[in-house]
Enzyme design. Structure first.
Site, short mmCIF file in Angstrom:
data_model
loop_
_atom_site.label_atom_id
_atom_site.label_comp_id
_atom_site.label_asym_id
_atom_site.label_seq_id
_atom_site.Cartn_x
_atom_site.Cartn_y
_atom_site.Cartn_z
N GLU A 78 0.81 -1.21 0.00
CA GLU A 78 0.00 0.00 0.00
C GLU A 78 0.86 1.28 0.00
O GLU A 78 0.36 2.36 0.28
CB GLU A 78 -0.93 -0.01 1.22
N ASP A 94 -8.23 -10.84 5.48
CA ASP A 94 -7.44 -9.62 5.62
C ASP A 94 -6.11 -9.86 6.32
O ASP A 94 -5.93 -10.83 7.06
CB ASP A 94 -8.27 -8.60 6.41
N GLU A 118 -6.78 -6.70 -2.67
CA GLU A 118 -6.45 -5.30 -2.35
C GLU A 118 -5.04 -5.02 -2.85
O GLU A 118 -4.81 -4.98 -4.04
CB GLU A 118 -6.61 -5.02 -0.85
N GLU A 127 -9.65 3.53 1.91
CA GLU A 127 -9.52 3.28 3.35
C GLU A 127 -8.48 4.21 3.99
O GLU A 127 -8.51 4.45 5.19
CB GLU A 127 -9.08 1.83 3.59
#
Length: 651
Positions: free
Chosen positions: A168, A405, A454, A460
């Site tokens: 990310e 997750d 993801e 988010e």
């Protein structure tokens, strides 16, 4: 249908004197003759790539170092064969296209010692992989997969200093001469040359760790891989483990197998980066029946889970009334699923004891009566500890999917975890959303019940999800496979005005950009990240968003510049959708609609940035009009803005 033609090798294999030794050079060209791969076999194996007269890579070394030998060291070539392959591929799920032409030249190099290297050379790319035919089990200590990009200008991608990452990070652009030795690049990356760009990634990854690359010399990137844990402490918390001992190998695997593809999409047109067809061309076949799989949209409660306003006669939260409200919205608007994030279970480590406030049995029954499926969130460690019976239990309950997750790794053990989960879930008709994940690498083709991943800085991140970073997604992360970005916010602001957090989460950018993201970003499970009450405040936006498909018969990128803007048209049946995304510089574009169909007329609804959207992100204009294939569409996008449209064919 596949057509394979063997080619004469007389002109393809030559001997080149090199001092006292002689090197063999095997060359293979793309079908159009514009891309050439030259493989040099001497003390090691290296290859060059030249496309449209531009040298992109030179002397890239390839090797697999095993415990007792190195495949590619002092190689002895037994045979080489070039074939021309021409076929049409029809993907099991239409992420971008209903069909893709798969035309390439295949070079099959067979070496003494039980291994081969396959090269596919396309008009717009190159892919290669090792194939081994060795007895028993082997230990792979390291892999050499060099990218000698000394002639390039810069690299774009995500940088990390550690293997344990959720992928990310922000995108970085680094000049080739300034590549830092201490940092690794995650896949995918884009390498930019004077005339062309090269999207680099991997595919058909199985029983092997994910690929990173790091500088190993001036202008050279080389493969690095995480080592698998041998012992862990899994009592730290509900979603992370502590490594106590690591292996000295990167993979312990079967001796006879195909290794992952390493591929490079090559183009002089930024639009074609986003149209990347390489995954569909390299995709493995499905291993399970997937006729029951339903792709589509889902509501989601994590960012904006508390309904409010007129007509809300209950106290919102993690409770039955709230999720019935989400269910009613989904049923009314044709949304296939509701996704319940953390809180549905009393303990995140026990998936069998549910929160009585949610009353999951009643909710499942209620949702089923409305034709809506329920998806439940869980941390991966809970899934791993309950894999023997959890999906079987969920199937009995009537659960349709699981969002898993915090994996945040891609060593061999974790890659195999994904595979085991996908296979077990498929047995019980459970769809999967891998959150906290790395980039797609083909699992979604082997197990089409895996709908999305993801591995992206999505909404988010709230104020840390900026359009200047998001604009890279179509060219990199989403170019290699489905992406769970969680778009579709109804409250939007420009960066300097941003304020907010759960459970009233806004987005950075304009409202038109949020509508555009639902069209632009490809996934098998598209999140509607806002609350139904906020969608109902904007019925024009709601009706547009809820009508956007997740499977597409055709995709045409109309205008694009890496890191600046992106305009795409996507067709489902006779209906086209158009989406435009922008960085922080306002711009005006004109796109030609002729490529959407000759002699066609459409009824069109558009969502554009309003006159003050550069200051007030909420400002948008919705217009209804008609257009035709002879028209040119003028698009204005404010800074951090966007554009969205639906074109319905007039009969």
């Amino acid at each position: 249908m596949k057509k394979i033609i063997s080619l004469c090798l007389a002109a393809l294999v030559g001997l080149v004197a090199s001092g006292a030794s002689k090197a063999k050079i095997v060359s293979v060209k793309s079908p159009d003759g514009q891309t050439v791969v030259n493989v040099t076999i001497a003390d090691d194996i290296r290859y060059d790539v030249v496309s449209h007269g531009e040298t992109l890579m030179s002397a890239n070394k390839v090797a697999l170092t095993l415990r007792d030998r190195t495949l590619g060291s002092k190689p002895v070539l037994k045979s080489s064969k070039v074939s021309a392959v021409k076929e049409t591929v029809r993907p099991d799920f239409k992420l971008k296209f209903a069909e893709v032409e798969n035309n390439y030249s295949l070079l099959n190099l067979s070496f003494k010692g039980g291994y081969r290297i396959l090269f596919r050379v396309y008009d717009d790319g190159v892919a290669y992989r090792f194939v081994t035919e060795l007895p028993g089990e082997i230990e792979v200590m390291e892999e050499s997969a060099e990218l000698n990009i000394a002639g390039a200008g810069y690299v774009v991608g995500q940088l990390t200093e550690k293997f344990q990452t959720a992928c990310e990070e922000l995108y970085s652009t680094v000049k080739v001469e300034e590549l830092e030795e201490g940092k690794m690049w995650e896949m995918p990356i884009v390498v930019a040359y004077e005339k062309q760009k090269m999207l680099v990634s991997e595919f058909d990854l199985e029983d092997y760790p994910g690929l990173f690359v790091k500088p190993s010399g001036k202008g050279v990137l080389n493969a690095v891989h995480a080592h698998s844990p041998l012992k862990v402490d899994d009592t730290v918390d509900d979603r992370w483990v502590k490594f106590l001992e690591e292996s000295d190998w990167i993979a312990k695997t079967k001796g006879s197998r195909e290794f992952p593809w390493r591929y490079m999409l090559i183009t002089g047109d930024d639009r074609l980066l986003a149209e990347n067809r390489m995954p569909m061309r390299l995709a493995p076949k499905a291993r399970v029946d997937f006729s029951w799989v339903k792709r589509g949209q889902t509501t989601w409660d994590w960012l904006n889970g508390i309904p409010y306003g007129p007509g809300i006669d209950f106290v919102g939260g993690i409770n039955l009334a709230t999720y019935k409200y989400f269910t009613d919205f989904a049923a009314k608007n044709g949304v296939k699923y509701i996704l319940i994030d953390e809180g549905w279970a009393l303990d995140t480590e026990n998936p069998y004891v549910t929160n009585p406030e949610v009353n999951l049995p009643e909710l499942i029954s209620y949702a089923d009566s409305k034709g809506v499926g329920v998806i439940l969130w869980l941390p991966w460690l809970t899934v791993e500890k309950n894999l023997d019976k959890m999906f079987e239990t969920f199937e009995k309950w009537g659960i349709k999917g699981t969002k898993i997750d915090f994996m945040d790794r891609q060593d061999q053990w974790m890659v195999n975890f994904y595979e085991r989960v996908a296979a077990e879930a498929a047995k019980h008709h459970i769809i999967i959303d891998f959150h906290g994940a790395f980039h797609p690498v083909g699992l979604e083709y082997r197990y089409p019940n895996v709908l999305t991943f993801e591995g992206v800085r999505g909404l988010e991140f709230c104020g840390r999800c900026q359009p200047d970073n998001t604009i890279y997604q179509p060219f990199l992360r989403n170019a290699v496979g489905p992406m769970d970005f969680t778009p579709g916010m109804m409250v939007c602001s420009q960066p300097e005005q941003f304020s907010g957090s759960r459970p009233e989460t806004p987005a950075v950018g304009t409202k038109a950009s949020q509508l555009a993201q639902i069209v632009a970003f490809e996934t098998g499970l598209q999140m509607l990240a806002d609350n139904p009450c906020r969608y109902d405040m904007y019925p024009d936006c709601r009706d547009f968003l809820c009508g956007v498909p997740v499977e597409w018969d055709d995709t045409k990128v109309l205008a694009a510049e890496l890191g600046s803007y992106y305009v795409v048209a996507k067709r489902s049946g006779d209906t086209w959708y158009i989406a435009g995304l922008n960085n922080s510089t306002a711009r005006d574009l004109t796109v030609d609609l002729a490529c959407l169909g000759d002699g066609k007329n459409w009824k069109m609804i558009t969502f554009a940035d309003g006159l003050v959207a550069d200051r007030i992100g909420m400002d948008y204009r919705c217009n209804h009009t008609t257009t035709d294939s002879n028209s040119k569409l003028k698009i204005h996008m404010a800074r951090n803005g966007g554009f969205a449209a639906r074109l319905v064919l007039l009969k």
